[in-house]
Design an enzyme around this catalytic site. Structure first.
Site, mmCIF file in Angstrom:
data_model
loop_
_atom_site.group_PDB
_atom_site.id
_atom_site.type_symbol
_atom_site.label_atom_id
_atom_site.label_comp_id
_atom_site.label_asym_id
_atom_site.label_seq_id
_atom_site.Cartn_x
_atom_site.Cartn_y
_atom_site.Cartn_z
ATOM 1 N N HIS A 213 83.662 39.466 46.455
ATOM 2 C CA HIS A 213 84.322 40.568 47.158
ATOM 3 C C HIS A 213 84.886 41.520 46.106
ATOM 4 C CE1 HIS A 213 84.969 38.397 51.139
ATOM 5 N NE2 HIS A 213 84.697 37.373 50.349
ATOM 6 N N HIS B 292 78.660 35.135 47.052
ATOM 7 C CA HIS B 292 79.051 36.558 47.057
ATOM 8 C C HIS B 292 80.396 36.748 46.371
ATOM 9 C CE1 HIS B 292 80.581 34.685 50.752
ATOM 10 N NE2 HIS B 292 81.618 35.507 50.673
HETATM 11 P P1 5GP Z 1 83.913 34.390 52.706
HETATM 12 O O1 5GP Z 1 82.679 33.525 52.876
HETATM 13 O O2 5GP Z 1 84.018 35.010 51.359
HETATM 14 O O3 5GP Z 1 85.179 33.681 53.104
HETATM 15 O O4 5GP Z 1 83.828 35.583 53.772
HETATM 16 C C1 5GP Z 1 82.611 36.179 54.148
HETATM 17 C C2 5GP Z 1 82.802 37.669 54.311
HETATM 18 O O5 5GP Z 1 81.584 38.187 54.834
HETATM 19 C C3 5GP Z 1 83.926 38.087 55.272
HETATM 20 O O6 5GP Z 1 84.790 39.004 54.598
HETATM 21 C C4 5GP Z 1 83.196 38.765 56.430
HETATM 22 O O7 5GP Z 1 83.895 39.862 56.976
HETATM 23 C C5 5GP Z 1 81.875 39.179 55.804
HETATM 24 N N1 5GP Z 1 80.753 39.183 56.739
HETATM 25 C C6 5GP Z 1 80.402 38.167 57.575
HETATM 26 N N2 5GP Z 1 79.307 38.508 58.295
HETATM 27 C C7 5GP Z 1 78.965 39.756 57.910
HETATM 28 C C8 5GP Z 1 77.908 40.648 58.303
HETATM 29 O O8 5GP Z 1 77.065 40.352 59.160
HETATM 30 N N3 5GP Z 1 77.872 41.862 57.691
HETATM 31 C C9 5GP Z 1 78.776 42.224 56.735
HETATM 32 N N4 5GP Z 1 78.643 43.450 56.206
HETATM 33 N N5 5GP Z 1 79.778 41.410 56.342
HETATM 34 C C10 5GP Z 1 79.884 40.197 56.919
#
Ligand code: 5GP
Ligand code: ZN
Length: 106
Positions: free
Chosen positions: A101, A99
């Site tokens: 951001h 993903h």
């Molecule tokens: P990363 O893997 O980039 O460090 O962070 C994962 C991102 O996914 C975080 O910003 C977190 O808030 C978001 N996230 C985790 N679980 C969910 C979810 O169930 N729904 C949504 N909309 N965002 C999520």
């Protein structure tokens, strides 16, 4: 992929606030936003991160990211966007479904 939160969002098993969707890509608001409008852009198909994502799918994710960023930037309050992608445990990746951001700045 079983037990992947973002695959469950793609399939509708988990609710999300979608901001964009096409054949290959969806984007939705981050549940724990760093700024108002913080969203995540993902391929519908499961890839762990930058190290295994299919090149053609990555292009589609990037084009969607560009178009969503242009739309976000139309808001007069928004002065720019940060694009962030964490890849691998050491980089702080928490959800192992690729993903990007988009984090607006005001
Ligand atoms: P990363 O893997 O980039 O460090 O962070 C994962 C991102 O996914 C975080 O910003 C977190 O808030 C978001 N996230 C985790 N679980 C969910 C979810 O169930 N729904 C949504 N909309 N965002 C999520
Ligand atoms: Zn997944």
């Amino acid at each position: 992929m079983e037990n992947c939160i973002f695959c469950k969002i793609t399939s509708g098993q988990i609710d999300s606030t979608k901001v964009f969707e096409d054949e290959d890509v969806i984007a939705f608001l981050d549940v724990n936003p760093k700024a108002l409008g913080h969203c995540l852009i993902i391929p519908k198909k499961h890839f762990e991160n930058i190290f295994d994502i299919d090149q053609e799918i990555l292009k589609k994710v990037m084009v969607a990211t560009k178009n969503i960023s242009i739309n976000i930037k139309k808001s007069p309050d928004i002065t720019g966007v940060n694009l962030i992608s964490n890849n691998g445990q050491g980089a702080g990746q928490e959800v192992f479904h690729f993903h990007l951001h988009i984090i607006p700045s005001y």
